[in-house]
Design an enzyme around this catalytic site. Sequence first.
Site, PDB file in Angstrom:
ATOM      1  N   GLY A  46      -4.133   6.463 -54.092  1.00 51.06           N
ATOM      2  CA  GLY A  46      -5.509   6.692 -53.637  1.00 51.06           C
ATOM      3  C   GLY A  46      -6.066   5.368 -53.153  1.00 51.06           C
ATOM      4  O   GLY A  46      -5.584   4.306 -53.554  1.00 51.06           O
TER       5      GLY A  46
ATOM      6  N   TYR B 213     -12.383  18.944 -55.398  1.00 49.08           N
ATOM      7  CA  TYR B 213     -12.742  17.568 -55.051  1.00 49.08           C
ATOM      8  C   TYR B 213     -14.028  17.555 -54.214  1.00 49.08           C
ATOM      9  O   TYR B 213     -14.072  18.116 -53.120  1.00 49.08           O
ATOM     10  CB  TYR B 213     -11.617  16.871 -54.276  1.00 49.08           C
ATOM     11  CG  TYR B 213     -10.363  16.605 -55.103  1.00 49.08           C
ATOM     12  CD1 TYR B 213     -10.343  16.806 -56.488  1.00 49.08           C
ATOM     13  CD2 TYR B 213      -9.199  16.140 -54.518  1.00 49.08           C
ATOM     14  CE1 TYR B 213      -9.204  16.553 -57.243  1.00 49.08           C
ATOM     15  CE2 TYR B 213      -8.051  15.884 -55.268  1.00 49.08           C
ATOM     16  CZ  TYR B 213      -8.075  16.104 -56.626  1.00 49.08           C
ATOM     17  OH  TYR B 213      -6.934  15.858 -57.375  1.00 49.08           O
TER      18      TYR B 213
ATOM     19  N   TRP C  84       0.193  11.360 -60.266  1.00 48.28           N
ATOM     20  CA  TRP C  84      -1.128  10.884 -59.828  1.00 48.28           C
ATOM     21  C   TRP C  84      -1.654   9.689 -60.624  1.00 48.28           C
ATOM     22  O   TRP C  84      -1.183   9.414 -61.713  1.00 48.28           O
ATOM     23  CB  TRP C  84      -2.142  12.009 -59.810  1.00 48.28           C
ATOM     24  CG  TRP C  84      -2.406  12.823 -61.046  1.00 48.28           C
ATOM     25  CD1 TRP C  84      -1.783  13.995 -61.390  1.00 48.28           C
ATOM     26  CD2 TRP C  84      -3.384  12.585 -62.070  1.00 48.28           C
ATOM     27  NE1 TRP C  84      -2.320  14.481 -62.555  1.00 48.28           N
ATOM     28  CE2 TRP C  84      -3.311  13.648 -63.004  1.00 48.28           C
ATOM     29  CE3 TRP C  84      -4.345  11.591 -62.287  1.00 48.28           C
ATOM     30  CZ2 TRP C  84      -4.125  13.743 -64.128  1.00 48.28           C
ATOM     31  CZ3 TRP C  84      -5.174  11.679 -63.416  1.00 48.28           C
ATOM     32  CH2 TRP C  84      -5.055  12.734 -64.310  1.00 48.28           C
ATOM     33  N   SER C  85      -2.645   9.036 -60.019  1.00 54.39           N
ATOM     34  CA  SER C  85      -3.296   7.843 -60.591  1.00 54.39           C
ATOM     35  C   SER C  85      -2.302   6.747 -60.984  1.00 54.39           C
ATOM     36  O   SER C  85      -2.296   6.290 -62.135  1.00 54.39           O
ATOM     37  CB  SER C  85      -4.175   8.213 -61.795  1.00 54.39           C
ATOM     38  OG  SER C  85      -5.392   8.763 -61.357  1.00 54.39           O
TER      39      SER C  85
ATOM     40  N   GLN D 214       2.154  18.529 -60.942  1.00 55.60           N
ATOM     41  CA  GLN D 214       1.393  17.329 -60.586  1.00 55.60           C
ATOM     42  C   GLN D 214       0.831  16.721 -61.873  1.00 55.60           C
ATOM     43  O   GLN D 214      -0.093  17.278 -62.477  1.00 55.60           O
ATOM     44  CB  GLN D 214       0.262  17.678 -59.617  1.00 55.60           C
ATOM     45  CG  GLN D 214      -0.401  16.428 -59.086  1.00 55.60           C
ATOM     46  CD  GLN D 214      -1.253  16.647 -57.852  1.00 55.60           C
ATOM     47  OE1 GLN D 214      -2.405  16.243 -57.820  1.00 55.60           O
ATOM     48  NE2 GLN D 214      -0.732  17.282 -56.827  1.00 55.60           N
TER      49      GLN D 214
ATOM     50  N   TRP E  43      -9.024  12.326 -54.054  1.00 53.72           N
ATOM     51  CA  TRP E  43      -9.945  12.454 -55.209  1.00 53.72           C
ATOM     52  C   TRP E  43     -10.917  11.271 -55.293  1.00 53.72           C
ATOM     53  O   TRP E  43     -10.513  10.133 -55.081  1.00 53.72           O
ATOM     54  CB  TRP E  43      -9.146  12.570 -56.515  1.00 53.72           C
ATOM     55  CG  TRP E  43     -10.004  12.705 -57.734  1.00 53.72           C
ATOM     56  CD1 TRP E  43     -10.990  13.613 -57.934  1.00 53.72           C
ATOM     57  CD2 TRP E  43      -9.946  11.904 -58.920  1.00 53.72           C
ATOM     58  NE1 TRP E  43     -11.552  13.433 -59.186  1.00 53.72           N
ATOM     59  CE2 TRP E  43     -10.928  12.388 -59.807  1.00 53.72           C
ATOM     60  CE3 TRP E  43      -9.143  10.837 -59.323  1.00 53.72           C
ATOM     61  CZ2 TRP E  43     -11.139  11.843 -61.069  1.00 53.72           C
ATOM     62  CZ3 TRP E  43      -9.349  10.289 -60.582  1.00 53.72           C
ATOM     63  CH2 TRP E  43     -10.342  10.788 -61.443  1.00 53.72           C
TER      64      TRP E  43
ATOM     65  N   ASN F 290      -0.725  -1.165 -50.835  1.00 52.52           N
ATOM     66  CA  ASN F 290      -0.001  -0.271 -51.743  1.00 52.52           C
ATOM     67  C   ASN F 290       1.318   0.236 -51.152  1.00 52.52           C
ATOM     68  O   ASN F 290       2.291   0.445 -51.872  1.00 52.52           O
ATOM     69  CB  ASN F 290      -0.893   0.920 -52.130  1.00 52.52           C
ATOM     70  CG  ASN F 290      -2.142   0.480 -52.883  1.00 52.52           C
ATOM     71  OD1 ASN F 290      -2.238  -0.670 -53.317  1.00 52.52           O
ATOM     72  ND2 ASN F 290      -3.107   1.373 -53.015  1.00 52.52           N
TER      73      ASN F 290
HETATM   74  P1  NDP Z   1      -5.098   5.353 -58.359  1.00 51.61           P
HETATM   75  O1  NDP Z   1      -4.928   5.324 -59.827  1.00 51.61           O
HETATM   76  O2  NDP Z   1      -4.109   4.572 -57.564  1.00 51.61           O
HETATM   77  O3  NDP Z   1      -6.588   4.872 -58.024  1.00 51.61           O
HETATM   78  C1  NDP Z   1      -6.993   4.732 -56.688  1.00 51.61           C
HETATM   79  C2  NDP Z   1      -8.231   3.863 -56.620  1.00 51.61           C
HETATM   80  O4  NDP Z   1      -7.923   2.535 -57.065  1.00 51.61           O
HETATM   81  C3  NDP Z   1      -8.716   3.692 -55.197  1.00 51.61           C
HETATM   82  O5  NDP Z   1      -9.539   4.748 -54.789  1.00 51.61           O
HETATM   83  C4  NDP Z   1      -9.422   2.348 -55.259  1.00 51.61           C
HETATM   84  O6  NDP Z   1     -10.699   2.553 -55.845  1.00 51.61           O
HETATM   85  C5  NDP Z   1      -8.521   1.564 -56.206  1.00 51.61           C
HETATM   86  N1  NDP Z   1      -7.433   0.869 -55.505  1.00 51.61           N
HETATM   87  C6  NDP Z   1      -6.381   1.437 -54.848  1.00 51.61           C
HETATM   88  N2  NDP Z   1      -5.587   0.488 -54.341  1.00 51.61           N
HETATM   89  C7  NDP Z   1      -6.119  -0.692 -54.679  1.00 51.61           C
HETATM   90  C8  NDP Z   1      -5.722  -2.030 -54.437  1.00 51.61           C
HETATM   91  N3  NDP Z   1      -4.630  -2.310 -53.749  1.00 51.61           N
HETATM   92  N4  NDP Z   1      -6.505  -3.022 -54.932  1.00 51.61           N
HETATM   93  C9  NDP Z   1      -7.611  -2.734 -55.640  1.00 51.61           C
HETATM   94  N5  NDP Z   1      -8.062  -1.491 -55.889  1.00 51.61           N
HETATM   95  C10 NDP Z   1      -7.287  -0.459 -55.423  1.00 51.61           C
HETATM   96  O7  NDP Z   1      -5.003   6.832 -57.807  1.00 51.61           O
HETATM   97  P2  NDP Z   1      -6.058   8.061 -57.918  1.00 51.61           P
HETATM   98  O8  NDP Z   1      -6.658   8.123 -59.273  1.00 51.61           O
HETATM   99  O9  NDP Z   1      -6.961   7.997 -56.759  1.00 51.61           O
HETATM  100  O10 NDP Z   1      -5.067   9.278 -57.765  1.00 51.61           O
HETATM  101  C11 NDP Z   1      -4.347   9.453 -56.547  1.00 51.61           C
HETATM  102  C12 NDP Z   1      -4.391  10.897 -56.116  1.00 51.61           C
HETATM  103  O11 NDP Z   1      -3.768  11.703 -57.106  1.00 51.61           O
HETATM  104  C13 NDP Z   1      -5.802  11.505 -55.972  1.00 51.61           C
HETATM  105  O12 NDP Z   1      -6.431  11.178 -54.769  1.00 51.61           O
HETATM  106  C14 NDP Z   1      -5.486  12.975 -56.073  1.00 51.61           C
HETATM  107  O13 NDP Z   1      -4.976  13.443 -54.839  1.00 51.61           O
HETATM  108  C15 NDP Z   1      -4.368  12.992 -57.117  1.00 51.61           C
HETATM  109  N6  NDP Z   1      -4.941  13.290 -58.457  1.00 51.61           N
HETATM  110  C16 NDP Z   1      -4.593  14.469 -59.045  1.00 51.61           C
HETATM  111  C17 NDP Z   1      -5.129  14.854 -60.256  1.00 51.61           C
HETATM  112  C18 NDP Z   1      -4.759  16.150 -60.867  1.00 51.61           C
HETATM  113  O14 NDP Z   1      -5.389  16.561 -61.852  1.00 51.61           O
HETATM  114  N7  NDP Z   1      -3.772  16.843 -60.368  1.00 51.61           N
HETATM  115  C19 NDP Z   1      -6.119  13.988 -60.968  1.00 51.61           C
HETATM  116  C20 NDP Z   1      -6.375  12.732 -60.284  1.00 51.61           C
HETATM  117  C21 NDP Z   1      -5.780  12.409 -59.091  1.00 51.61           C
HETATM  118  P3  NDP Z   1     -11.970   1.620 -55.574  1.00 51.61           P
HETATM  119  O15 NDP Z   1     -11.716   0.796 -54.361  1.00 51.61           O
HETATM  120  O16 NDP Z   1     -13.101   2.548 -55.444  1.00 51.61           O
HETATM  121  O17 NDP Z   1     -12.108   0.796 -56.816  1.00 51.61           O
END
Ligand code: NDP
Length: 331
Positions: A287, A54, A207-208, A178, A21, A297
Site C-alpha cells: 500500500g 473500503y 496484506w500489510s 487474503q 485500503w 517498495n
Molecule cells: P502496508 O502495511 O505496507 O502499509 C501501507 C502504508 O504504509 C502506506 O499507505 C503508507 O502510509 C506507508 N508506507 C508505504 N510505503 C512506505 C515507505 N516506503 N516509506 C514510508 N511509509 C510507507 O500495507 P497496507 O496496510 O496498506 O495493506 C496493503 C493492502 O492490503 C491494502 O491496500 C488492502 O488492499 C490489503 N488489505 C487487506 C485486508 C484484509 O482484511 N483482507 C486488511 C488490510 C489491507 P502513509 O504514507 O499514510 O503513512
Amino acid sequence: MEYRRLGTSGLKVSALSFGSWVTFGEQVDEEAAAACMKAAREAGVNFFDNAEGYAQGKAESVMGAIIRKSGWKRSDLVISTKIFWGGKGPNDMGLSRKHIFEGLEASLRRLQLDYVDLVFCHRPDKETPIEETVRAMSRIVDMGLAFYWGTSEWRAEDIRTAYALARREHLVPPTMEQAQYNMFHRERVEKEYRRLYEDIGLGTTTWSPLASGYLSGKYLRGFPEGSRLSLRGYGWLRKRFEGSEGAEKLAKVKKLVKVAAGLGVTLPQLAIAWCLRTPGVSTVITGASRPEQVKENMKALDAVRLLTGDVLARIEKILGNSPEPEPDFRS
Ligand code: NDP
C-alpha cells in the site's frame, strides 16, 4: 517483476501487488491514487486489490475511474474485491447469498467492470452457514462475475470445510486466502495454513507487509502528521503501536533499520523482501499514499537475494516471534 501462480491455480499474479485500503477515496485524491497505480503498473504490478467496504465503496469508484482512463488492457490486469461490509442494513453485511450477489453487483458497477478476477469473503460470517456461502461464491464464478473466489482471515479449519464441501458437491472450491503477514504477525501464514498449501493448493495474497507503515521506520520519533497512524478515525490502529506493546515493536524497528542499512537497502524494502521469501506467499499486497513510496517498495524484489541464512537468523533474533514448529514425531 516476478509473476507467481496463485496457489496451484493457473492464474499468474505479480509477486508484489497494490491495494487501496485507507488511501483511495479517503486519504488521497484521485490524482495521487492514479500516480500510485501508474507507478505500480510501470514496475510490472498486474494485481490490484479492493473491497466493497473500503471508504464505503469510494475506493472502488476511484480505482474504476483510474482503470477506465488508463487505457490498460483488461486482460493484463488482475482485479479483486472483497465482500462483507456493504452497509449498515441487516442484509448489507456478511456472507449470505443475498449480500454476496447484491454486494458484488454494486462493486462491479463502482469498478465499471463486467467481472473481477478474484472475489474474497472479507471475513468469516458467524451467522451464515458455510454451505450457503460456498454455493453462492461457486455460482458467482459459474456466472463469470469472478474467475476465482477465496477467503480473508478465515481459520484454516473453516477454509478446509469450505473446500471439502465444494469438492463433495461438485462446486467451485476456494483458491486463495487474503491474510495479514508481516514481521510482527506471522502465525497464520507460517504455521496455521501451512498444510493447506499442499493439501488443497491454497494461494495467499498477503496484506500489510509494513504493518501499516510502522515497519518503514518513520514512526521512530512519534506519529508524523499526515502518516496513516496519525489520521483521524484510525486511533484503533495507532493503539497497536502504543504502550508496552508499542515500545517492544519500536525497539525491534530500531534494530531492523540497522540490518537494512548494513545490506544497503531501506527498511520497507527489507520488510517486504522478508515477506516475499516465505513459502506459501503468492503475492504481497503493498500500500502507499505516494508514488515515491511505490517506487521504493517495488525495489524489494531485488532485496530478496540479500536474505541469506545468516541475515535471516539475525532478523529472527531481533523479532523473537517465530511460530513454534509442529512436533515431528518421526525424528
Ligand atoms: P502496508 O502495511 O505496507 O502499509 C501501507 C502504508 O504504509 C502506506 O499507505 C503508507 O502510509 C506507508 N508506507 C508505504 N510505503 C512506505 C515507505 N516506503 N516509506 C514510508 N511509509 C510507507 O500495507 P497496507 O496496510 O496498506 O495493506 C496493503 C493492502 O492490503 C491494502 O491496500 C488492502 O488492499 C490489503 N488489505 C487487506 C485486508 C484484509 O482484511 N483482507 C486488511 C488490510 C489491507 P502513509 O504514507 O499514510 O503513512
